[in-house]
Motif scaffolding. Structure first.
Motif, PDB file in Angstrom:
ATOM      1  N   VAL A 324      38.312  30.696  30.297  1.00 43.91           N
ATOM      2  CA  VAL A 324      39.934  29.770  30.545  1.00 43.91           C
ATOM      3  C   VAL A 324      39.386  29.007  29.673  1.00 43.91           C
ATOM      4  O   VAL A 324      38.798  28.247  29.598  1.00 43.91           O
ATOM      5  N   GLY A 325      40.959  28.775  29.200  1.00 42.57           N
ATOM      6  CA  GLY A 325      40.950  27.772  27.946  1.00 42.57           C
ATOM      7  C   GLY A 325      40.746  28.300  26.530  1.00 42.57           C
ATOM      8  O   GLY A 325      40.945  27.374  25.537  1.00 42.57           O
ATOM      9  N   ALA A 362      44.419  31.157  36.318  1.00 43.02           N
ATOM     10  CA  ALA A 362      45.151  32.358  37.117  1.00 43.02           C
ATOM     11  C   ALA A 362      44.154  33.767  36.188  1.00 43.02           C
ATOM     12  O   ALA A 362      44.079  34.728  37.546  1.00 43.02           O
ATOM     13  N   ASP A 363      43.635  33.706  35.804  1.00 41.24           N
ATOM     14  CA  ASP A 363      43.190  34.582  34.691  1.00 41.24           C
ATOM     15  C   ASP A 363      42.001  35.094  35.204  1.00 41.24           C
ATOM     16  O   ASP A 363      41.500  35.986  34.976  1.00 41.24           O
ATOM     17  N   ARG A 364      41.017  33.649  35.706  1.00 41.84           N
ATOM     18  CA  ARG A 364      39.658  34.175  35.978  1.00 41.84           C
ATOM     19  C   ARG A 364      39.445  35.105  36.528  1.00 41.84           C
ATOM     20  O   ARG A 364      40.275  35.635  37.931  1.00 41.84           O
ATOM     21  N   THR A 365      38.738  35.962  36.741  1.00 42.98           N
ATOM     22  CA  THR A 365      38.103  37.651  37.241  1.00 42.98           C
ATOM     23  C   THR A 365      38.717  38.385  36.763  1.00 42.98           C
ATOM     24  O   THR A 365      38.287  39.426  37.823  1.00 42.98           O
ATOM     25  N   GLU A 366      39.765  38.247  35.951  1.00 35.69           N
ATOM     26  CA  GLU A 366      40.835  39.178  36.027  1.00 35.69           C
ATOM     27  C   GLU A 366      40.675  39.980  34.430  1.00 35.69           C
ATOM     28  O   GLU A 366      39.795  39.005  33.720  1.00 35.69           O
ATOM     29  N   GLN A 367      41.165  41.199  34.029  1.00 32.38           N
ATOM     30  CA  GLN A 367      41.127  41.175  32.772  1.00 32.38           C
ATOM     31  C   GLN A 367      42.466  40.936  32.183  1.00 32.38           C
ATOM     32  O   GLN A 367      43.404  41.175  33.209  1.00 32.38           O
ATOM     33  N   VAL A 368      42.905  40.962  30.980  1.00 37.03           N
ATOM     34  CA  VAL A 368      44.027  40.681  30.353  1.00 37.03           C
ATOM     35  C   VAL A 368      44.072  42.180  29.218  1.00 37.03           C
ATOM     36  O   VAL A 368      43.003  42.441  28.685  1.00 37.03           O
ATOM     37  N   THR A 369      45.608  42.304  28.894  1.00 37.52           N
ATOM     38  CA  THR A 369      45.859  43.104  27.718  1.00 37.52           C
ATOM     39  C   THR A 369      46.603  42.887  27.280  1.00 37.52           C
ATOM     40  O   THR A 369      47.418  42.101  27.683  1.00 37.52           O
ATOM     41  N   CYS A 370      46.496  42.694  25.976  1.00 37.70           N
ATOM     42  CA  CYS A 370      47.698  43.253  24.347  1.00 37.70           C
ATOM     43  C   CYS A 370      48.071  44.617  23.828  1.00 37.70           C
ATOM     44  O   CYS A 370      47.172  45.063  24.025  1.00 37.70           O
ATOM     45  N   THR A 371      49.117  44.613  24.130  1.00 36.46           N
ATOM     46  CA  THR A 371      50.077  45.610  23.838  1.00 36.46           C
ATOM     47  C   THR A 371      50.123  45.279  22.079  1.00 36.46           C
ATOM     48  O   THR A 371      51.304  44.963  22.254  1.00 36.46           O
ATOM     49  N   VAL A 372      49.723  46.474  21.663  1.00 41.07           N
ATOM     50  CA  VAL A 372      50.960  45.916  19.998  1.00 41.07           C
ATOM     51  C   VAL A 372      52.019  47.243  20.290  1.00 41.07           C
ATOM     52  O   VAL A 372      51.383  48.349  20.477  1.00 41.07           O
ATOM     53  N   THR A 373      52.868  47.109  19.301  1.00 39.91           N
ATOM     54  CA  THR A 373      54.186  48.236  19.243  1.00 39.91           C
ATOM     55  C   THR A 373      54.614  47.980  17.752  1.00 39.91           C
ATOM     56  O   THR A 373      54.633  47.021  17.139  1.00 39.91           O
ATOM     57  N   ASP A 387      42.481  46.222  26.432  1.00 44.23           N
ATOM     58  CA  ASP A 387      42.114  44.956  27.453  1.00 44.23           C
ATOM     59  C   ASP A 387      40.695  44.194  27.192  1.00 44.23           C
ATOM     60  O   ASP A 387      39.912  44.387  26.806  1.00 44.23           O
ATOM     61  N   SER A 388      40.654  43.059  27.996  1.00 41.42           N
ATOM     62  CA  SER A 388      39.753  42.050  27.064  1.00 41.42           C
ATOM     63  C   SER A 388      38.784  42.350  28.297  1.00 41.42           C
ATOM     64  O   SER A 388      38.752  42.922  28.786  1.00 41.42           O
ATOM     65  N   ALA A 389      37.676  41.436  27.786  1.00 43.80           N
ATOM     66  CA  ALA A 389      36.542  41.506  28.779  1.00 43.80           C
ATOM     67  C   ALA A 389      37.105  40.480  29.919  1.00 43.80           C
ATOM     68  O   ALA A 389      38.353  39.842  30.362  1.00 43.80           O
ATOM     69  N   THR A 390      36.444  40.700  31.797  1.00 41.24           N
ATOM     70  CA  THR A 390      37.290  39.712  32.254  1.00 41.24           C
ATOM     71  C   THR A 390      36.680  38.642  31.948  1.00 41.24           C
ATOM     72  O   THR A 390      35.703  37.552  31.728  1.00 41.24           O
ATOM     73  N   VAL A 391      37.599  37.959  32.987  1.00 41.50           N
ATOM     74  CA  VAL A 391      37.964  36.138  31.863  1.00 41.50           C
ATOM     75  C   VAL A 391      36.939  36.036  33.202  1.00 41.50           C
ATOM     76  O   VAL A 391      36.470  35.185  33.846  1.00 41.50           O
ATOM     77  N   GLY A 392      36.338  34.738  32.615  1.00 40.50           N
ATOM     78  CA  GLY A 392      35.504  33.620  33.392  1.00 40.50           C
ATOM     79  C   GLY A 392      36.012  32.179  33.182  1.00 40.50           C
ATOM     80  O   GLY A 392      36.657  32.188  32.449  1.00 40.50           O
ATOM     81  N   TYR A 393      34.701  31.412  33.721  1.00 39.65           N
ATOM     82  CA  TYR A 393      34.884  30.153  33.051  1.00 39.65           C
ATOM     83  C   TYR A 393      35.387  29.538  31.836  1.00 39.65           C
ATOM     84  O   TYR A 393      34.211  29.973  31.488  1.00 39.65           O
ATOM     85  N   GLY A 394      36.311  28.048  32.013  1.00 37.27           N
ATOM     86  CA  GLY A 394      36.268  28.102  30.571  1.00 37.27           C
ATOM     87  C   GLY A 394      34.675  26.994  30.657  1.00 37.27           C
ATOM     88  O   GLY A 394      34.482  26.605  31.347  1.00 37.27           O
ATOM     89  N   THR A 395      35.589  26.700  29.606  1.00 41.73           N
ATOM     90  CA  THR A 395      33.861  25.132  29.225  1.00 41.73           C
ATOM     91  C   THR A 395      34.560  25.032  27.872  1.00 41.73           C
ATOM     92  O   THR A 395      35.437  25.180  27.356  1.00 41.73           O
ATOM     93  N   PHE A 396      33.780  23.389  27.354  1.00 38.52           N
ATOM     94  CA  PHE A 396      35.012  22.824  27.037  1.00 38.52           C
ATOM     95  C   PHE A 396      34.055  21.981  25.712  1.00 38.52           C
ATOM     96  O   PHE A 396      32.838  21.351  26.696  1.00 38.52           O
ATOM     97  N   SER A 397      34.174  21.237  25.087  1.00 34.89           N
ATOM     98  CA  SER A 397      33.484  20.542  24.395  1.00 34.89           C
ATOM     99  C   SER A 397      34.253  18.968  23.696  1.00 34.89           C
ATOM    100  O   SER A 397      34.877  18.873  24.072  1.00 34.89           O
ATOM    101  N   ILE A 398      33.684  17.803  24.051  1.00 36.22           N
ATOM    102  CA  ILE A 398      34.036  16.776  23.620  1.00 36.22           C
ATOM    103  C   ILE A 398      33.379  15.856  22.770  1.00 36.22           C
ATOM    104  O   ILE A 398      32.189  16.348  22.402  1.00 36.22           O
ATOM    105  N   ASP A 399      33.967  14.977  21.910  1.00 33.00           N
ATOM    106  CA  ASP A 399      33.732  14.371  20.711  1.00 33.00           C
ATOM    107  C   ASP A 399      32.896  13.415  20.977  1.00 33.00           C
ATOM    108  O   ASP A 399      32.975  12.486  22.083  1.00 33.00           O
TER     109      ASP A 399
END
Length: 611
Positions: A324-325, A362-373, A387-399
C-alpha cells in the motif's frame, strides 16, 4: 787511323746555299778546315697534323695539316690524308682517306690518328702523323614524344605508342611519380592511380649509342565504372513481415542496401520490416556496390504488393513494491510495436489507466492486473496482461527532523518534524537509551552535559507501519549564568571586620575570596582589616558553582581603609609617693603595641620613661 768529320753550321729551314766545315783528324792536334758550299733542294716545313672533334659514334672528325708550307712549295702542293686506328699496342691499321671521318657503331673504344702527306712535283714530299685521339665513345640521339591512347579511368587500359620513325629496339615503362607500375606498351589503371597522372617512357636502344628516352603523361585518372546484376527479394509481403534483399552472386565491392516505397526512403540494410504504410504498395530494394576508385554501381528489385499483417505482443512487466502506498509501473515488453495503452484492474474492477498505479488500502491482500493494448494501423489490436504480487502493508519513511536552540545546560532545544511529514506526529527525547521527555521541546540539564540528546519523530498513518526519524543535537556544553555583585558591611578601618554577603537569590555553592589589588588576603565571608590595608580598597569576590555550569563570579570593592582605633587599660604606679622617691609606671597586662611613658604634673610635662 784517320777519320773525317763534317759539321753543318746552322739548320736549313728552306732551300738555299749553306756553308759547311770539313775537319780532318790526322792524329795531330792541329786540324785543317776547308770551306765548302752545298745546295739543298726545296722541302716542305712546318707540317703539324691535328684532328678536331670528339671521337663519338656518328659524329664527324676533321683532319688538318697544321703549320705552313715553305713559300717556294706552297703553290700546286697536294695534301693527302689517311685515317688509321690502333689495332694493337703501337700498331696502326688503315681505315680510309679524306679530310673527315665518322666513327661507326662498331668502333666504340677505338683510338684514331691521321697520316698527312704533302707532295709536289719536283719537291721532296713530307709525311707527318697527328697525335692519337681519345677512345671513341657511344653516340647520342633523340627520339620523339610517344602518344597515349585509351580511357583514363580506373580499370581501363592505356596504350603507349612510340613516335613515328623511332629507331632502334623499343622498350616501355609506366610510372606514377617515382613509383614503377609496369612494362610493355599497355597498362591497366588501378585504384592508386585515381586523381593522378601516369607516365609512359619509351626507350630506344641502338648499338654504339647511348639509349634515348622520351616520356608522355596521361590525363588525370578518373573514377572507373562498372555494373552489377539485379538483387533478389525474399520473404512474405505482409505488414509486419521481414523482407530480405540479397545482392546477385559475385557482386564486387562493399555493398549497401536501401529500401524505398516509390520515391520515399523507408529503410537501409539487407532486411526490412514492412509497415502499415507499405500496404497495397510495392517496396524496392536497391543494392549499391562501392569500390575504391570506381563510381558506385546500383541495381534494384521490387517486392510483391504488400498485404495486411497480424501480430501479437508479449506480456508486460510490472516493477515496484506490491505494498500500500507504493507505485507499480507497467512496462510493455521490449519491442512492443504500435500505440500503447494501459488499464489497471483488481479482479473485474477497473482501477486506473496509464503506465503507473499507486496502491491503496483496498488493494491489500489482493493482486492488481496491468493490461497493455497495442494499436497499429493496418493491424488488429493486440493485448497482453500481467498480475502483480499480492499487495501487502505499506511502509514509508520520513526525513530527519531539525533541532534548534543552543546546546548548553539550562537552554531549551526545539524539535521540528521535516516539512511535509505525513500522519500524526509525536516526539521523544533521549540521552543514549535514557528517555528524557516527550513533546517538541526539551530543557537541557546538568546530566546532559558533554553528551548529545536525540529527538525522535514518529509518524503514524492508517494502513502503514509507523515511520520514525531521529536527529542528534550538538554536544551539550556547560551552561552559563551570571550573579549580582555581593555587598560588604562593616567599618573600613584597620582592625575592623568586613563581612561579604552574596546577592539575594544567588544560586549554587558559594565561595568567597578577599584581595588587596592583585594580592589575595583571605577566604571566607569575613575579613579583619590589617595595617597593610590602610589607604587601599579590599575586594570581595563571590563565586557560585553549579553542576553542569561554568562557575559565575561577581565582586565588590570596599571603601578605602582608614586608620583603626583601640583602647588600653590604665597602667599601675608602684613606689612611695614621697619626694625623692622613685615611682614606676607599668602598662596594663596585654597592652598591645609599642608602649611609651610620659610623666606630668597637671599640664606640666615632667619626664619620660617608665620610672
Amino acid at each position: 787511323m784517320r777519320s773525317n768529320e763534317w759539321s753543318l753550321s746552322g739548320t736549313p729551314t728552306e732551300a738555299g746555299t749553306f756553308a759547311v766545315t770539313l775537319k780532318a783528324d790526322n792524329g795531330v792536334t792541329t786540324a785543317a778546315t776547308l770551306p765548302l758550299t752545298i745546295t739543298i733542294a726545296d722541302v716542305f716545313t712546318g707540317l703539324s697534323p691535328s684532328i678536331s672533334g670528339t671521337p663519338k659514334v656518328g659524329v664527324e672528325l676533321t683532319a688538318s695539316p697544321g703549320g705552313s708550307l715553305a713559300p717556294s712549295a706552297a703553290d700546286g702542293a697536294t695534301v693527302a690524308y689517311l685515317w688509321q686506328y690502333e689495332s694493337a699496342s703501337d700498331e696502326w691499321s688503315d681505315l680510309s682517306s679524306g679530310a673527315t671521318y665518322t666513327p661507326a657503331a662498331s668502333e666504340v673504344g677505338r683510338h684514331y690518328r691521321v697520316k698527312v702527306t704533302v707532295s709536289k712535283t719536283g719537291v721532296q714530299s713530307r709525311t707527318e702523323y697527328s697525335p692519337a685521339t681519345t677512345a671513341t665513345v657511344k653516340g647520342t640521339f633523340t627520339i620523339g614524344t610517344p602518344s597515349i591512347s585509351g580511357t583514363a579511368k580506373v580499370g581501363e587500359s592505356l596504350t603507349c605508342e612510340a613516335a613515328g620513325g623511332t629507331p632502334g629496339t623499343l622498350s616501355y615503362a609506366w610510372t606514377r611519380g617515382a613509383v614503377s607500375l609496369g612494362s610493355g606498351d599497355t597498362y591497366q589503371l588501378v585504384v592508386a592511380d585515381l586523381g593522378e597522372q601516369v607516365t609512359c617512357t619509351v626507350t630506344a636502344s641502338r648499338p654504339g649509342y647511348i639509349d634515348a628516352s622520351a616520356s608522355k603523361d596521361s590525363t588525370t585518372i578518373g573514377s572507373g565504372t562498372f555494373s552489377i546484376a539485379a538483387p533478389s527479394v525474399s520473404g512474405t509481403a505482409k505488414v509486419g513481415q521481414t523482407l530480405t534483399c540479397e545482392a546477385a552472386s559475385g557482386t564486387p565491392g562493399t555493398l549497401s542496401y536501401a529500401w524505398t516505397r516509390g520515391v520515399t526512403p523507408v529503410g537501409s540494410g539487407d532486411s526490412y520490416v514492412l509497415v502499415a504504410a507499405d500496404r497495397t504498395e510495392q517496396v524496392t530494394c536497391t543494392v549499391t556496390a562501392a569500390r575504391t576508385g570506381y563510381a558506385d554501381a546500383t541495381a534494384s528489385k521490387d517486392s510483391a504488393t504488400v498485404g495486411y499483417g497480424t501480430f501479437s505482443i508479449d506480456a508486460p512487466s510490472i516493477s515496484g513494491t506490491a505494498a500500500v502506498g507504493q507505485t507499480l509501473t507497467c512496462e510493455a515488453a521490449d519491442g512492443t510495436p504500435g500505440t500503447l495503452s494501459y488499464v489497471w484492474s483488481r479482479g473485474s474492477t477497473p482501477l486506473d489507466t496509464g503506465a503507473t498505479y499507486v496502491l491503496v488500502a483496498a488493494d491489500r491482500t489482493e493482486q492488481v492486473t496491468c493490461t497493455v493494448t497495442s494499436q497499429r494501423a493496418g493491424y488488429e489490436d493486440a493485448s497482453a496482461s500481467k498480475d502483480s504480487a499480492t499487495v501487502g502493508y505499506g511502509t514509508f519513511s520520513i526525513d530527519a527532523p531539525s533541532i534548534s536552540g543552543t546546546a548548553a545546560v539550562g537552554k531549551t532545544l526545539t524539535c521540528e518534524a521535516a516539512a511535509g511529514t505525513p500522519g500524526d506526529v509525536s516526539y521523544a527525547w533521549t540521552r543514549g537509551t535514557t528517555p528524557l521527555d516527550t513533546g517538541d521541546s526539551d530543557e537541557l540539564v546538568a546530566a546532559d552535559r558533554a553528551g548529545q540528546v536525540t529527538c525522535t519523530v514518529t509518524s503514524q498513518r492508517a494502513g502503514y507501519t509507523d515511520a520514525s526519524a531521529s536527529k542528534d543535537s550538538a554536544t551539550v556544553a556547560a551552561g552559563t549564568f551570571t550573579i549580582d555583585e555581593p555587598s560588604i558591611s562593616g567599618t573600613t578601618a584597620v582592625g575592623e571586620t568586613l563581612t561579604c554577603e552574596a546577592a539575594t537569590g544567588t544560586p549554587g555553592t558559594l565561595s568567597y575570596a578577599w584581595s588587596r589589588g592583585v594580592t589575595p588576603v583571605e577566604t571566607g565571608a569575613s575579613y579583619v582589616l590589617v595595617a597593610a590595608d590602610r589607604g587601599e580598597q579590599v575586594t570581595c569576590v563571590v563565586t557560585a558553582a553549579r553542576a553542569g555550569y561554568t562557575d559565575a563570579s561577581a565582586n565588590k570593592d570596599s571603601a578605602t581603609v582608614d586608620y583603626g582605633t583601640f583602647t588600653i587599660d590604665e597602667p599601675s604606679i608602684s613606689g612611695t609617693a614621697a619626694v625623692g622617691q622613685t615611682l614606676t609606671c607599668e602598662a596594663a597586662t596585654g597592652t598591645p603595641g609599642d608602649v611609651s611613658y610620659a610623666w606630668a604634673r597637671g599640664v606640666t610635662p615632667l619626664d619620660t620613661g617608665a620610672a
